[in-house]
Write an enzyme that holds these catalytic residues in place. Structure first.
Site, PDB file in Angstrom:
ATOM      1  N   HIS A   1       0.502   3.439   1.152  1.00  0.00           N
ATOM      2  CA  HIS A   1       0.099   3.356  -0.397  1.00  0.00           C
ATOM      3  C   HIS A   1       0.601   4.806  -1.159  1.00  0.00           C
ATOM      4  O   HIS A   1       0.962   4.720  -2.391  1.00  0.00           O
ATOM      5  CB  HIS A   1      -1.477   3.195  -0.530  1.00  0.00           C
ATOM      6  CG  HIS A   1      -1.823   1.910   0.048  1.00  0.00           C
ATOM      7  ND1 HIS A   1      -2.702   1.788   1.002  1.00  0.00           N
ATOM      8  CD2 HIS A   1      -1.792   0.863  -0.405  1.00  0.00           C
ATOM      9  CE1 HIS A   1      -3.069   0.668   1.269  1.00  0.00           C
ATOM     10  NE2 HIS A   1      -2.389  -0.142   0.364  1.00  0.00           N
TER      11      HIS A   1
ATOM     12  N   GLU B   1       7.206  -3.184   1.323  1.00  0.00           N
ATOM     13  CA  GLU B   1       8.121  -4.390   1.864  1.00  0.00           C
ATOM     14  C   GLU B   1       7.529  -4.937   2.865  1.00  0.00           C
ATOM     15  O   GLU B   1       7.913  -5.869   3.479  1.00  0.00           O
ATOM     16  CB  GLU B   1       9.529  -3.781   2.237  1.00  0.00           C
ATOM     17  CG  GLU B   1      10.499  -3.363   1.125  1.00  0.00           C
ATOM     18  CD  GLU B   1      11.737  -3.259   1.356  1.00  0.00           C
ATOM     19  OE1 GLU B   1      12.206  -2.853   2.682  1.00  0.00           O
ATOM     20  OE2 GLU B   1      12.588  -3.082   0.292  1.00  0.00           O
TER      21      GLU B   1
ATOM     22  N   GLN C   1       5.394 -11.632  -0.457  1.00  0.00           N
ATOM     23  CA  GLN C   1       4.671 -10.980  -1.712  1.00  0.00           C
ATOM     24  C   GLN C   1       5.601 -10.359  -2.780  1.00  0.00           C
ATOM     25  O   GLN C   1       5.686 -10.877  -3.832  1.00  0.00           O
ATOM     26  CB  GLN C   1       3.486 -10.255  -1.292  1.00  0.00           C
ATOM     27  CG  GLN C   1       2.626  -9.902  -2.508  1.00  0.00           C
ATOM     28  CD  GLN C   1       1.555  -8.812  -2.194  1.00  0.00           C
ATOM     29  OE1 GLN C   1       0.587  -9.300  -1.931  1.00  0.00           O
ATOM     30  NE2 GLN C   1       1.892  -7.516  -2.182  1.00  0.00           N
TER      31      GLN C   1
END
Length: 282
Positions: free
Chosen positions: A37, A150, A155
């Protein structure tokens, strides 16, 4: 550091940036932040005037109520991690009520068939939930660029398709997978693994790496069969699916075509914790 829990206050804060046409980078997360993140945030900080991170465990994308209940929620430490990276990052950590305003249901999305493959087969309604929350967040924040890892490649493709079909003025940027030292793809769900499980879960990436080598000389069916048998020998793992698919359409590879780019996808249970991973077969 600015942390907003209400969209009305966040919009008021962002309004001057919109008016000045400043570039806004956005990273949607469900919290339990890890280095993967933070790398998305780094990318945004380098390429935008301001960066916004959302922390919201979205109930409409969980088809398993137990999974939703057990999903790690670590807002305080998440905010500390973001603050340590850059104190100018804006955080939006809304309640379910602030996002859904008393109507916690998904809208239906048509992703031109991307939604029927892999995760879509095993998690009914999941991508309607993803589309619903991502579209809402885009409408609230009005980002210039949005960053997705990735690891969740399906998604990523689905968000690109949703953005294109709804003519949303945001560029979707996919960023490489961050891995732990043993190769395990970083995931918030890794927090639910024991130390031993986390160490042994490196087997997932090792298997993907070997599958990539095999795909150089063998058919997709032969590689899939090998992966299935390999996981059957491992008592700790329960393979949900392994698929080799076309990166753009996500349709299974039945016969290799040199003009297409393929990717391997896997979903595995480790003691009821569901982990996914992927590798390019270029």
């Amino acid at each position: 550091m600015s942390v907003f829990v209400k969209q009305k206050e966040l919009k008021a804060h962002l309004k001057p940036f919109w008016l000045e046409k400043k570039s806004i980078g956005f990273i949607p997360t469900m919290g339990a932040l890890h280095q993967g993140h933070l790398s998305l945030m780094d990318e945004s900080l380098k390429n935008n005037d301001i960066t916004v991170v959302s922390i919201f465990v979205n109930p409409t994308q969980f088809n398993n109520p137990e999974d939703l209940k057990k999903y790690p929620r670590t807002l305080e430490s998440d905010v500390q991690k973001i603050n340590s990276l850059n104190e100018n990052i804006i955080v939006y950590a809304p309640s379910v009520e602030d996002i859904y305003e008393g109507n916690t249901i998904s809208k239906h999305f048509d992703y031109d068939g991307l939604e029927f493959q892999m995760e879509g087969k095993h998690r009914p309604g999941h991508f309607d939930g993803v589309g619903t929350i991502v579209k809402k967040l885009f409408e609230i924040i009005e980002p210039t660029n949005a960053y997705f890892g990735e690891k969740d490649f399906q998604q990523l493709q689905i968000v690109k398709k949703m953005t294109e079909k709804h003519h949303l003025p945001v560029k979707i940027i996919g960023c490489k997978i961050h891995r732990e030292a043993n190769g395990l793809a970083m995931s918030s769900r890794n927090e639910r693994l024991s130390k031993e499980e986390r160490a042994k879960a490196s087997f997932i990436f090792k298997t993907l790496t070997e599958a990539k080598k095999l795909f150089g000389t063998k058919s997709a069916a032969a590689v899939t069969d090998w992966v299935s048998k390999t996981f059957q020998k491992q008592k700790m793992f329960e393979l949900e699916y392994f698929e080799i698919a076309d990166e753009s359409t996500l349709l299974p590879c039945n016969r290799k075509n040199k003009s297409k780019t393929y990717r391997a996808f896997v979903a595995v249970f480790v003691n009821n914790v569901r982990l996914i991973d992927t590798i390019s077969l270029k």
